[in-house]
Scaffold this active site. Structure first.
Site, short mmCIF file in Angstrom:
data_model
loop_
_atom_site.label_atom_id
_atom_site.label_comp_id
_atom_site.label_asym_id
_atom_site.label_seq_id
_atom_site.Cartn_x
_atom_site.Cartn_y
_atom_site.Cartn_z
N LYS A 54 0.84 -1.20 0.00
CA LYS A 54 0.00 0.00 0.00
C LYS A 54 0.87 1.25 0.00
O LYS A 54 0.62 2.22 -0.73
CB LYS A 54 -0.93 -0.02 1.22
CG LYS A 54 -2.03 -1.06 1.10
CD LYS A 54 -2.78 -1.31 2.40
CE LYS A 54 -3.77 -2.45 2.21
NZ LYS A 54 -4.42 -2.90 3.45
N GLN A 98 -5.03 -1.95 9.66
CA GLN A 98 -4.79 -3.23 9.00
C GLN A 98 -5.33 -4.38 9.84
O GLN A 98 -5.03 -4.46 11.04
CB GLN A 98 -3.28 -3.39 8.76
CG GLN A 98 -2.90 -4.61 7.96
CD GLN A 98 -3.40 -4.57 6.52
OE1 GLN A 98 -3.31 -3.55 5.84
NE2 GLN A 98 -3.96 -5.67 6.06
N ASP A 123 -11.44 2.14 3.87
CA ASP A 123 -11.79 0.72 3.72
C ASP A 123 -13.29 0.56 3.47
O ASP A 123 -13.74 -0.51 3.06
CB ASP A 123 -11.42 -0.07 4.99
CG ASP A 123 -10.09 -0.82 4.85
OD1 ASP A 123 -9.67 -1.05 3.70
OD2 ASP A 123 -9.50 -1.16 5.88
#
Ligand code: NDP
Length: 287
Positions: A54, A98, A123
């Protein structure tokens, strides 16, 4: 005739190019660079690889990024305080925590995700964004199903009036995919481990999405001739061997189009994350 192979890297390259262009345009207009913060708690090796990918994508696309590494024994309170600081930061437009979280705080997962400002929830897991997706308002949409939808659009796969079947009802893939396909006027069925006679349902699908987490689960006899098969699954069956949820070698002889694993949907997820960061920054800065 063997199926058209939908190569993830071709679609991902398009999404990344779009995100890069939009990030540059935003910088030009506002003087601000879109920024992503990724919080990683503990030392899960797979998570570290994802976070590195990422970060690398951000650097390539002109997006500012910060990785906040917190120790495995981090308390819920400390993590929430870190999220609060990022919610208030002017440099950061997208925040993600995460997953998976260490066992001691995994039970607080909802509270932790819900602490992220919905405007920065890249997200797309915050209930506000979930609600917006369901009601058809502009939302930050979870990256993997969003990538699948955008790939179907770019590949010119008709969705309007088609039968779509999704195997898997997770909040990350199956449920958002349901709403994305519904909004494109597909007739959508979602299947799970309690579904009776699964193969009879999947054989009706013009578009079949597999998000199960079981290697080679979808076999050729479960697929209608000419169907589009999207394989979201990532299953490690040997130290260096990843396979999907679909028996690719046999299903590609029946399907009209199919995504491979590796090299399919997995590559779209990070590209869509980049798009979500830019979208979040655009909304915070100019809308
Ligand atoms: P979950 O484990 O959260 O969900 C799996 C779903 O599959 C559940 O709804 C479960 O049903 C269903 N299922 C399990 N067994 C069966 C069965 N025998 N028959 C029918 N349905 C079944 O997984 P995720 O959605 O998080 O992930 C799915 C896969 O996608 C995984 O391989 C994961 O690694 C991969 N993935 C890939 C991403 C990418 O970037 N490409 C991103 C996210 C995930 P029930 O609800 O009844 O238990």
């Amino acid at each position: 005739m063997a199926a058209r192979i939908l190569e993830g890297r071709e679609f991902a390259a398009r999404f990344r190019a779009d995100a890069k262009e939009r990030a540059a345009a935003l910088r030009e207009k506002t003087g601000v660079t879109p920024g992503l913060a990724v919080i990683i708690v503990g030392a899960d090796p797979a998570s570290k690889v994802y976070v590195r990918n990422k970060n690398k994508a951000c650097a390539e696309l002109g997006i500012y990024s910060e990785v906040i590494e917190m120790p495995g024994n981090t308390t819920k309170e400390a993590l929430l305080a870190q999220i609060d600081a990022l919610n208030a930061s002017k440099k950061i437009h997208g925040i993600l925590v995460q997953l998976p979280l260490p066992a001691a705080i995994a039970k607080d997962g909802h509270e932790i995700v819900n602490r992220i400002s919905p405007a920065k929830d890249v997200d797309g897991f915050h209930p506000v964004n979930v609600g917006r997706l369901v009601t058809g308002e502009e939302a930050l949409v979870p990256c993997t199903p969003h990538g699948c939808l955008r790939m179907l659009e770019l590949a010119g796969i008709e969705m309007d009036g088609k039968r779509a079947v999704i195997i898997g009802r997770s909040n990350i893939v199956g449920k958002p995919m349901l709403h994305l396909l519904l909004a494109r006027h597909a007739t959508v069925t979602i299947c799970h481990s309690h579904t009776k006679d699964l193969a009879a349902v999947t054989r009706e699908a013009d578009i079949l999405v597999a998000a199960i987490g079981r290697p080679h689960f979808v076999t050729a006899d479960m697929v209608k001739k000419g169907a589009t098969v999207i394989d979201v699954g990532i299953n490690r069956i040997a130290p260096k061997k990843l396979v999907g949820d679909v028996d690719f070698a046999h299903v590609k002889e029946v399907a009209g189009a199919i995504t491979p694993v590796p090299g399919g949907v997995g590559l779209l997820t990070v590209a869509m994350l980049m798009e979500n960061v830019v979208q979040a920054a655009e909304r915070q800065l100019i809308k």
